[in-house]
Design a protein around this motif. Structure first.
Motif, PDB file in Angstrom:
ATOM      1  N   SER A 140     -90.046  36.679  72.809  1.00 41.09           N
ATOM      2  CA  SER A 140     -89.082  35.579  72.710  1.00 41.09           C
ATOM      3  C   SER A 140     -87.664  36.033  73.039  1.00 41.09           C
ATOM      4  N   PHE A 141     -87.337  37.277  72.744  1.00 34.56           N
ATOM      5  CA  PHE A 141     -85.999  37.769  73.099  1.00 34.56           C
ATOM      6  C   PHE A 141     -85.828  37.823  74.610  1.00 34.56           C
ATOM      7  N   PHE A 142     -86.825  38.330  75.321  1.00 35.71           N
ATOM      8  CA  PHE A 142     -86.736  38.374  76.781  1.00 35.71           C
ATOM      9  C   PHE A 142     -86.659  36.966  77.374  1.00 35.71           C
ATOM     10  N   LEU A 143     -87.384  36.029  76.781  1.00 33.87           N
ATOM     11  CA  LEU A 143     -87.351  34.658  77.292  1.00 33.87           C
ATOM     12  C   LEU A 143     -85.979  34.018  77.094  1.00 33.87           C
ATOM     13  N   GLN A 144     -85.406  34.159  75.902  1.00 36.83           N
ATOM     14  CA  GLN A 144     -84.111  33.537  75.659  1.00 36.83           C
ATOM     15  C   GLN A 144     -83.006  34.189  76.474  1.00 36.83           C
ATOM     16  N   ASP A 145     -83.107  35.497  76.700  1.00 36.26           N
ATOM     17  CA  ASP A 145     -82.098  36.172  77.516  1.00 36.26           C
ATOM     18  C   ASP A 145     -82.169  35.687  78.962  1.00 36.26           C
ATOM     19  N   SER A 146     -83.364  35.409  79.438  1.00 39.59           N
ATOM     20  CA  SER A 146     -83.511  34.931  80.814  1.00 39.59           C
ATOM     21  C   SER A 146     -83.011  33.499  80.953  1.00 39.59           C
ATOM     22  N   ALA A 147     -83.457  32.612  80.053  1.00 41.19           N
ATOM     23  CA  ALA A 147     -83.116  31.193  80.187  1.00 41.19           C
ATOM     24  C   ALA A 147     -81.703  30.878  79.742  1.00 41.19           C
ATOM     25  N   GLY A 148     -81.189  31.629  78.769  1.00 43.21           N
ATOM     26  CA  GLY A 148     -79.882  31.300  78.213  1.00 43.21           C
ATOM     27  C   GLY A 148     -78.713  32.029  78.826  1.00 43.21           C
ATOM     28  N   ALA A 176     -69.641  30.173  79.453  1.00 43.04           N
ATOM     29  CA  ALA A 176     -69.174  30.511  78.104  1.00 43.04           C
ATOM     30  C   ALA A 176     -69.849  29.633  77.059  1.00 43.04           C
ATOM     31  N   LEU A 177     -70.112  28.369  77.394  1.00 43.12           N
ATOM     32  CA  LEU A 177     -70.832  27.496  76.470  1.00 43.12           C
ATOM     33  C   LEU A 177     -72.268  27.975  76.279  1.00 43.12           C
ATOM     34  N   HIS A 178     -72.895  28.444  77.339  1.00 39.58           N
ATOM     35  CA  HIS A 178     -74.229  29.044  77.197  1.00 39.58           C
ATOM     36  C   HIS A 178     -74.196  30.201  76.198  1.00 39.58           C
ATOM     37  N   ARG A 179     -73.216  31.064  76.329  1.00 41.07           N
ATOM     38  CA  ARG A 179     -73.129  32.208  75.417  1.00 41.07           C
ATOM     39  C   ARG A 179     -72.881  31.750  73.981  1.00 41.07           C
ATOM     40  N   LYS A 180     -72.065  30.729  73.821  1.00 39.78           N
ATOM     41  CA  LYS A 180     -71.781  30.214  72.478  1.00 39.78           C
ATOM     42  C   LYS A 180     -73.039  29.655  71.826  1.00 39.78           C
ATOM     43  N   VAL A 181     -73.824  28.924  72.571  1.00 41.05           N
ATOM     44  CA  VAL A 181     -75.054  28.348  72.035  1.00 41.05           C
ATOM     45  C   VAL A 181     -76.024  29.461  71.630  1.00 41.05           C
ATOM     46  N   ARG A 182     -76.155  30.480  72.458  1.00 37.11           N
ATOM     47  CA  ARG A 182     -77.044  31.595  72.122  1.00 37.11           C
ATOM     48  C   ARG A 182     -76.565  32.316  70.866  1.00 37.11           C
ATOM     49  N   GLU A 183     -75.276  32.483  70.753  1.00 34.16           N
ATOM     50  CA  GLU A 183     -74.742  33.195  69.593  1.00 34.16           C
ATOM     51  C   GLU A 183     -74.874  32.368  68.317  1.00 34.16           C
ATOM     52  N   SER A 184     -74.522  31.089  68.371  1.00 35.21           N
ATOM     53  CA  SER A 184     -74.517  30.253  67.166  1.00 35.21           C
ATOM     54  C   SER A 184     -75.926  29.925  66.695  1.00 35.21           C
ATOM     55  N   SER A 185     -76.839  29.765  67.612  1.00 32.04           N
ATOM     56  CA  SER A 185     -78.211  29.417  67.235  1.00 32.04           C
ATOM     57  C   SER A 185     -79.029  30.619  66.788  1.00 32.04           C
ATOM     58  N   GLY A 186     -78.582  31.821  67.066  1.00 35.07           N
ATOM     59  CA  GLY A 186     -79.343  33.007  66.718  1.00 35.07           C
ATOM     60  C   GLY A 186     -80.301  33.471  67.789  1.00 35.07           C
ATOM     61  N   LEU A 187     -80.287  32.827  68.956  1.00 36.99           N
ATOM     62  CA  LEU A 187     -81.181  33.267  70.022  1.00 36.99           C
ATOM     63  C   LEU A 187     -80.864  34.689  70.467  1.00 36.99           C
ATOM     64  N   GLY A 188     -79.602  35.055  70.428  1.00 38.41           N
ATOM     65  CA  GLY A 188     -79.211  36.385  70.877  1.00 38.41           C
ATOM     66  C   GLY A 188     -79.691  37.506  69.981  1.00 38.41           C
TER      67      GLY A 188
END
Length: 394
Positions: free
Chosen positions: A164-172, A145-157
């Protein structure tokens, strides 16, 4: 002779006087709107890229914590002492990152709850493997859940780039989920081997569900990274990612093979544990590569947006100077026109002086200075006197 009267100059209308101002405004308005829109858009995109880079930093800190928790869970389920040093070191590293950028990513509350749960786990006794499996499962759920929060708050999602979207979805998201699910799969297999035969069916159903949970995100990681390589303009992405990706794909294939129940409904626990460990090691090698490539793409994008922003600013200043020069030219031309309108032309005939009101006007058709009438002969006498008497012999 009749002298023509000078033509009166026409006064400049209000529209004519305001035409330069209207022309400047008509030119300045679209240029200003275009500059403001470009400046705002590049600024927003640059802020998003900088925020995403903060998310990458946080994900780097969560990767060792994820691996340490999975290893600690396996040790607790197997009845071995939980190694405290790797977990403590991972917690301290994540805490330092959260203290530095957690406020910007709004992750401090979630991190505080996760850290409290991790601290409570280290004080548990490894006497009950089933209870340890459940407790670690709750903690790893908070970690995901913390991983999802970081992706959402930082804008990676919501990253706008395909690669870059495929990379962040894989790593995050996908890779942490696959690592946690693979660890749970191996640990549940160890628990199922010690359970009574009456619970064998329940154990097999649990193993089947965890197998899907582990293999599905792992397959998404492979698909995402290959799509990122195909859609990226970077020449380094494929060369850096494909080698560790191939190793991870082989480990996932082995995990899929050894997690499949036999015809008798049994699983080789030793092979399953080894396959889960190999997949975790391959993920450990792959995730830093993904995050490094993602950070490189975001850095390049941020630098490009900064250049675009300065170019837009320079273009706006140049347009403003050009319009100011044009405005000066139009205003100067308008002032010269007003001065010419107020001054009579030098080449036009001057108006006759006003007549004396006490002098009676001359009659129409009669000269103003009448001469005395003389006989015709008398008028020619001065000319004849110059030539003398006429001599015919001449």
């Amino acid at each position: 002779m009749t002298v023509p009267a000078p033509r009166a100059r026409r006064r400049t209308s209000m529209l004519g006087r305001s035409l330069p101002v209207l022309l400047i405004v008509a030119l300045l308005a679209p240029v200003g709107l275009l500059f403001a829109s470009t400046w705002q858009q590049t600024g927003d995109d640059r802020s998003l890229a900088d925020s995403e880079r903060l998310g990458v930093q946080y994900l780097r800190a969560l990767a060792p914590l994820t691996e340490a928790l999975v290893e600690a869970q396996s040790a607790a389920v197997a009845g071995r002492p939980v190694p405290g040093e790797p977990l403590s070191r991972a917690v301290e590293q994540a805490a330092a990152v959260d203290a530095r950028i957690g406020g910007q990513l709004r992750s401090q509350e979630r991190w505080a709850g996760l850290r409290a749960k991790v601290e409570a786990l280290r004080d548990r006794s490894p006497a009950d493997p089933e209870a340890a499996y459940t407790a670690y499962g709750e903690v790893t759920d908070l970690l995901l859940a913390l991983h999802r929060k970081v992706r959402e708050s930082s804008g990676l999602g919501r990253d706008p780039g395909a690669d870059s979207f495929f990379l962040q979805d894989s790593a995050g998201q996908k890779l942490p989920e696959a690592v946690v699910a693979a660890g749970r799969l191996a640990d549940l297999g160890a628990l199922a081997a010690r359970r009574p035969p009456a619970e064998r069916l329940r154990s097999l159903m649990g193993l089947t569900g965890l197998r899907v949970s582990a293999l599905s995100p792992a397959g998404d990681v492979v698909d995402n990274l290959r799509s990122a390589v195909d859609s990226s303009e970077s020449t380094d992405l494929g060369a850096n990612v494909l080698t560790p990706l191939d190793a991870y794909q082989r480990s996932v294939e082995a995990l899929a093979l050894y997690s499949t129940p036999s015809a008798a409904g049994t699983i080789d626990q030793g092979q399953l544990t080894a396959a889960a460990l190999n997949s975790r090691n391959a993920a450990r090698q792959l995730q830093p590569v993904i995050l490094g490539e993602l950070d490189a793409l975001l850095t390049e994008r941020a630098d490009g947006l900064a250049r675009d922003r300065w170019l837009a600013g320079g273009a706006g200043v140049a347009a403003a100077l050009l319009l100011a020069w044009l405005a000066g030219m139009l205003i100067a031309a308008a002032r010269r026109a007003r001065r010419r309108a107020a001054t009579p032309d030098a080449g036009s005939p001057a108006a006759p002086p006003p007549a004396d009101p006490w002098q009676p006007p001359a009659p129409t058709g009669q000269p103003a200075d009448p001469r005395t009438l003389q006989p015709v002969g008398a008028a020619h006498e001065p000319i004849l006197a110059q030539w003398g008497p006429f001599d015919a012999s001449r």
